[in-house]
Write a protein that holds these residues in place. Sequence first.
Motif, short mmCIF file in Angstrom:
data_model
loop_
_atom_site.label_atom_id
_atom_site.label_comp_id
_atom_site.label_asym_id
_atom_site.label_seq_id
_atom_site.Cartn_x
_atom_site.Cartn_y
_atom_site.Cartn_z
N ALA A 81 7.05 -2.36 -1.67
CA ALA A 81 6.25 -1.64 -0.69
C ALA A 81 5.99 -0.20 -1.15
CB ALA A 81 6.94 -1.65 0.67
N LEU A 82 7.00 0.45 -1.71
CA LEU A 82 6.85 1.82 -2.20
C LEU A 82 5.82 1.88 -3.33
CD1 LEU A 82 7.69 4.78 -2.26
CD2 LEU A 82 9.60 4.14 -3.76
N ARG A 92 2.34 1.73 -1.94
CA ARG A 92 1.89 2.99 -1.34
C ARG A 92 1.56 4.02 -2.42
NH1 ARG A 92 6.17 1.58 2.14
NH2 ARG A 92 7.55 3.19 1.30
N ALA A 111 3.49 -1.49 4.58
CA ALA A 111 4.59 -0.95 5.38
C ALA A 111 5.91 -1.60 4.96
CB ALA A 111 4.33 -1.19 6.86
N GLY A 112 6.89 -0.78 4.65
CA GLY A 112 8.17 -1.30 4.22
C GLY A 112 8.83 -2.20 5.24
N CYS A 113 8.78 -1.82 6.52
CA CYS A 113 9.45 -2.61 7.55
C CYS A 113 8.84 -4.01 7.66
CB CYS A 113 9.40 -1.89 8.89
SG CYS A 113 7.75 -1.41 9.42
N ASN A 129 3.40 2.48 11.83
CA ASN A 129 4.03 2.10 10.55
C ASN A 129 3.59 3.02 9.42
OD1 ASN A 129 5.49 -0.03 11.61
ND2 ASN A 129 3.91 -1.56 11.16
N ARG A 130 2.31 3.42 9.45
CA ARG A 130 1.81 4.32 8.40
C ARG A 130 2.50 5.68 8.47
NH1 ARG A 130 -4.35 6.34 8.33
NH2 ARG A 130 -3.52 7.47 10.13
N SER A 184 6.11 5.35 7.26
CA SER A 184 6.16 5.22 5.80
C SER A 184 5.90 6.56 5.12
CB SER A 184 5.14 4.18 5.33
OG SER A 184 5.44 2.90 5.82
N GLU A 185 4.91 7.30 5.60
CA GLU A 185 4.60 8.60 5.01
C GLU A 185 5.77 9.57 5.15
OE1 GLU A 185 1.08 9.77 7.01
OE2 GLU A 185 -0.27 8.59 5.72
N ASP A 205 8.70 8.42 2.83
CA ASP A 205 8.36 8.72 1.43
C ASP A 205 8.51 10.21 1.15
OD1 ASP A 205 7.82 6.06 1.07
OD2 ASP A 205 5.63 6.26 1.12
#
Length: 431
Positions: A274-275, A278, A317-319, A370-371, A374-375, A378
């Motif tokens: 996922a990383l 992104r 999204a990691g989740c 989720n965005r 994630s931001e 990160d």
Amino acid sequence: MVGLIDCDNFFCSCERVFRPDLARTPIVVLSNNDGCVVARSKEVKAMGIKDCLPYYRLREEYPDSGIVAFSSNYTLYGDMSARVMAVLRESVPEVMQYSIDEAFLDLRGMEHTDLKKWGEELCRKVRKSTGMPVSLGIASSRTLAKLASRFAKKYPAYNKCCLIGNEEQREKALKLSPVGEVWGIGRRMTRTLEYFGIKTAYDFSQRPRGWIRANFHVTGERTWAELRGEDIIEIDGMHAVEKKTILTSRSFPGMLTDIEDVRSHIANYAARCALKLRRQNSVCAMVTVFIQSNHFRDDLEQYDGSASHSFMTATNAGCEIVGMALGLLDTIFHEGIRYKRAGVMVAGISPADTLQPDLFTFDPDRWKKNRKISESVDWINRTLGADTVILASQQYREKETDGKNIKFVNAIRHALRSPDYTTRLGAFTVS
């Protein structure tokens, strides 16, 4: 003209920069968990030792060879790569890093420069500034530059820089290059070409364009044109190239039988995928999970299991990716098996900017949430260090000496790992 600069035996050379006593000692670098050989110095190659040889076999078959083994140290390798690229950017109008140890150089505007002399000086500058030996190939296309860099590395008389600057040099290089060594020609295509009697790159370049296109489509035609000196893909355009599949897979430090232990590894593999999505501003439409037993242990029950799931709306999204990966693991995990390896792959990758939501299941509020999560995660991990913030499912049950749950990076066996010389002052000791 285009240049391709390639670090010689990159991983081994990184280890030697801070260990000059090993300058002529045979060296190998091992894969994650010290599983098998992934990099060999020229001394090791001269012994006939093949890539991907399991480390336990290396010790058994070459007990008195004097080979020094190192665990992979990607922190060191990544920083050394950045130093090499920084030196190149000081000397070249445009640098496009292709891999950790290779970069294409845009030499437009240097037509009146003695490129052979300039290239030799650039290689000396990189070696003096970073300690890394490099080889440079210069030609009118990227594929020819790749071939030239191979000659520069193989033959000392080139003084680390090979220039294919005219038709005579191009034909000679193609005639000396087996078709299977050409960039863009894989094993399957090589077998097909050999069936047609095509042994060298020159043989391939002499076939009619229509025949190449009919048998090997646009990709083969592009390689054919580049071997004839046409620069088909501009270096600027390569910045937009993205991975179409992303795989994170490793062997476990030992063999695992508890699903909770396997779940932590799968969660971390999925989070890494996922990383990476992104980082290249992409989303994936499918996730695949696989687990395997130890194929080197004939005395144990063997098992290979895999499962896939397609998202209604592509995501990074990691989740979401981790949650789905863990759900897939539950469907393929079998009790009683001793597992040695697992992995997560994401596919159906497309640019995040062109996301096409599903009409019936897409929840815009959840997508925005989720965005933002994630931001934020990160940014924290980029600022304060990897794994500062992780999902609960990524926690390993094993504890480190300070009582904290072990991190992903420390869950990988690296008993022979060298210090992080370039990023930690404490790596140096004074005697």
